[in-house]
Motif scaffolding. Sequence first.
Motif, PDB file in Angstrom:
ATOM      1  N   GLU A  69      11.513  64.387  33.451  1.00 59.02           N
ATOM      2  CA  GLU A  69      12.872  64.531  33.979  1.00 59.02           C
ATOM      3  C   GLU A  69      13.219  63.380  34.917  1.00 59.02           C
ATOM      4  O   GLU A  69      14.352  62.893  34.932  1.00 59.02           O
ATOM      5  CB  GLU A  69      13.000  65.866  34.708  1.00 59.02           C
ATOM      6  N   ARG A  70      12.243  62.916  35.684  1.00 58.47           N
ATOM      7  CA  ARG A  70      12.481  61.799  36.599  1.00 58.47           C
ATOM      8  C   ARG A  70      12.953  60.563  35.834  1.00 58.47           C
ATOM      9  O   ARG A  70      13.895  59.892  36.245  1.00 58.47           O
ATOM     10  CB  ARG A  70      11.196  61.483  37.382  1.00 58.47           C
ATOM     11  N   ILE A  71      12.322  60.288  34.697  1.00 55.24           N
ATOM     12  CA  ILE A  71      12.698  59.119  33.897  1.00 55.24           C
ATOM     13  C   ILE A  71      14.082  59.317  33.282  1.00 55.24           C
ATOM     14  O   ILE A  71      14.876  58.386  33.214  1.00 55.24           O
ATOM     15  CB  ILE A  71      11.614  58.830  32.834  1.00 55.24           C
ATOM     16  N   VAL A  72      14.393  60.549  32.849  1.00 61.51           N
ATOM     17  CA  VAL A  72      15.732  60.846  32.309  1.00 61.51           C
ATOM     18  C   VAL A  72      16.781  60.507  33.362  1.00 61.51           C
ATOM     19  O   VAL A  72      17.758  59.793  33.095  1.00 61.51           O
ATOM     20  CB  VAL A  72      15.859  62.330  31.898  1.00 61.51           C
ATOM     21  N   ARG A  73      16.581  61.009  34.561  1.00 58.35           N
ATOM     22  CA  ARG A  73      17.549  60.766  35.643  1.00 58.35           C
ATOM     23  C   ARG A  73      17.668  59.274  35.952  1.00 58.35           C
ATOM     24  O   ARG A  73      18.766  58.770  36.173  1.00 58.35           O
ATOM     25  CB  ARG A  73      17.133  61.541  36.896  1.00 58.35           C
ATOM     26  N   LYS A  74      16.552  58.559  35.963  1.00 60.46           N
ATOM     27  CA  LYS A  74      16.567  57.123  36.262  1.00 60.46           C
ATOM     28  C   LYS A  74      17.361  56.349  35.206  1.00 60.46           C
ATOM     29  O   LYS A  74      18.225  55.535  35.537  1.00 60.46           O
ATOM     30  CB  LYS A  74      15.136  56.605  36.340  1.00 60.46           C
ATOM     31  N   ILE A  75      17.092  56.621  33.938  1.00 60.06           N
ATOM     32  CA  ILE A  75      17.777  55.909  32.849  1.00 60.06           C
ATOM     33  C   ILE A  75      19.278  56.152  32.908  1.00 60.06           C
ATOM     34  O   ILE A  75      20.081  55.217  32.847  1.00 60.06           O
ATOM     35  CB  ILE A  75      17.202  56.338  31.473  1.00 60.06           C
TER      36      ILE A  75
END
Length: 144
Positions: free
Chosen positions: A87-93
Motif C-alpha cells: 500500500e505504501r508503494i501504491v500511495r507513493k506512485i
Amino acid sequence: MTERKPPGVPFESWVDKQIRDAQRRGEFDELPGAGRPLPAVLDTPYDELWWVKRKMAREGLAMLPPTLALRKEAEDALAAALAAPSERIVRKIITEVNVRIRDMMFKPPPGPPLGKKPYDVEEVVREWRERRAAAGPAGPDPQA
C-alpha cells in the motif's frame, strides 16, 4: 573506385558488367540485411523528416506533446500502482503522478488538453486492496 564507362559501350551493359565483377569478387557477400526483404518504405509517401523519425525509432525515443506524454505516464502509473506489492508503494506512485497532473492542470496547455484529473489515492488503494484480495492470500500486507 570503378573505371569510367568506355565510349561506345551501352550504359546498361557496362553497369551489368560492373555488378557481375563485384559479385565475383565477393563484394556483395555478408552485407547487412542480406536475405531479408527490403523495408516497406518504398510504398510510403515522401517525408522530409524520414531520417529523424527513423533515428528516433532506432533510439527508442518518442516526441509527444507534454500533455499526451503525461496522459500516458498517468495511465502507466495507475497500472503500476494497481500491481504494486504494498500500500505504501501504491500511495507513493499515485501521489507522485498527481503532483505532475496538478502542475499541468494549472499551466496553459502546450498541446492538446490533458483530459486527466488527479487520481483519488484512497479510491486507487481501495481498488488495489480488492484486486489483491481477489488474487488470494499472498502473505502479510506490508503497509510501511
